[in-house]
Design a protein around this motif. Structure first.
Motif, PDB file in Angstrom:
ATOM      1  N   THR A 143     -83.510  16.086 -16.995  1.00  0.00           N
ATOM      2  CA  THR A 143     -83.528  17.104 -15.945  1.00  0.00           C
ATOM      3  C   THR A 143     -84.363  16.576 -14.784  1.00  0.00           C
ATOM      4  O   THR A 143     -85.226  15.712 -14.957  1.00  0.00           O
ATOM      5  N   TYR A 169     -84.986  21.068 -20.631  1.00  0.00           N
ATOM      6  CA  TYR A 169     -83.525  21.081 -20.717  1.00  0.00           C
ATOM      7  C   TYR A 169     -83.030  22.500 -21.009  1.00  0.00           C
ATOM      8  O   TYR A 169     -82.058  22.964 -20.405  1.00  0.00           O
ATOM      9  N   SER A 181     -83.212  24.578 -17.918  1.00  0.00           N
ATOM     10  CA  SER A 181     -82.091  24.230 -17.046  1.00  0.00           C
ATOM     11  C   SER A 181     -80.799  24.896 -17.527  1.00  0.00           C
ATOM     12  O   SER A 181     -80.022  25.424 -16.717  1.00  0.00           O
TER      13      SER A 181
END
Length: 135
Positions: free
Chosen positions: A62, A84, A87
């Motif tokens: 990310t 992650y 995200s």
């Protein structure tokens, strides 16, 4: 550029206007994903690894970009599973109904897994995404 290790797989790189000038780019190149902007990000990530002694796994990548008050820009490169997941949660906002359920299940599976298992799940997921895009 300035580098700060924030976790085992997370480094912040702070770039100034002079750093952008050195690479012959503007922030827009990064945001628009031009060839020069992508080259800058690749080099910045490599320099983060080298200066902060990080061994990137190339799984669960990310990038967070933040404009700082003094005009510099923070690039936070991470391969932390927690980042992650954050995200993926942001992706839920744009997900259609067909995608939302499986994405929520995937996030839950990552949250329930230990680090190694989560990294394997993400690697499998990312391979599937690449395969789908190449069709």
């Amino acid at each position: 550029m300035e580098y700060r290790r924030k976790a085992a797989l997370k480094v912040e790189c702070i770039a100034s206007k002079e750093d952008f000038d050195f690479f012959g780019i503007a922030l827009e190149d990064v945001l628009d994903r031009t060839e020069a902007g992508m080259y800058f990000l690749k080099k910045a990530k490599e320099l983060c690894a080298m200066t902060q002694k990080v061994a990137w796994t190339n799984v669960a990548y990310t990038l967070n970009i933040t404009m700082l008050a003094d005009g510099r820009v923070s690039f936070e490169f991470s391969e932390c599973i927690e980042d992650y997941i954050v995200s993926l949660r942001h992706s839920l906002v744009m997900a259609d109904e067909e995608t939302r359920g499986p994405l929520e299940e995937f996030i839950q599976a990552l949250e329930d897994a230990d680090e190694d298992a989560a990294r394997k799940l993400v690697a499998h997921f990312e391979r599937n995404i690449k395969d789908e895009r190449s069709r």
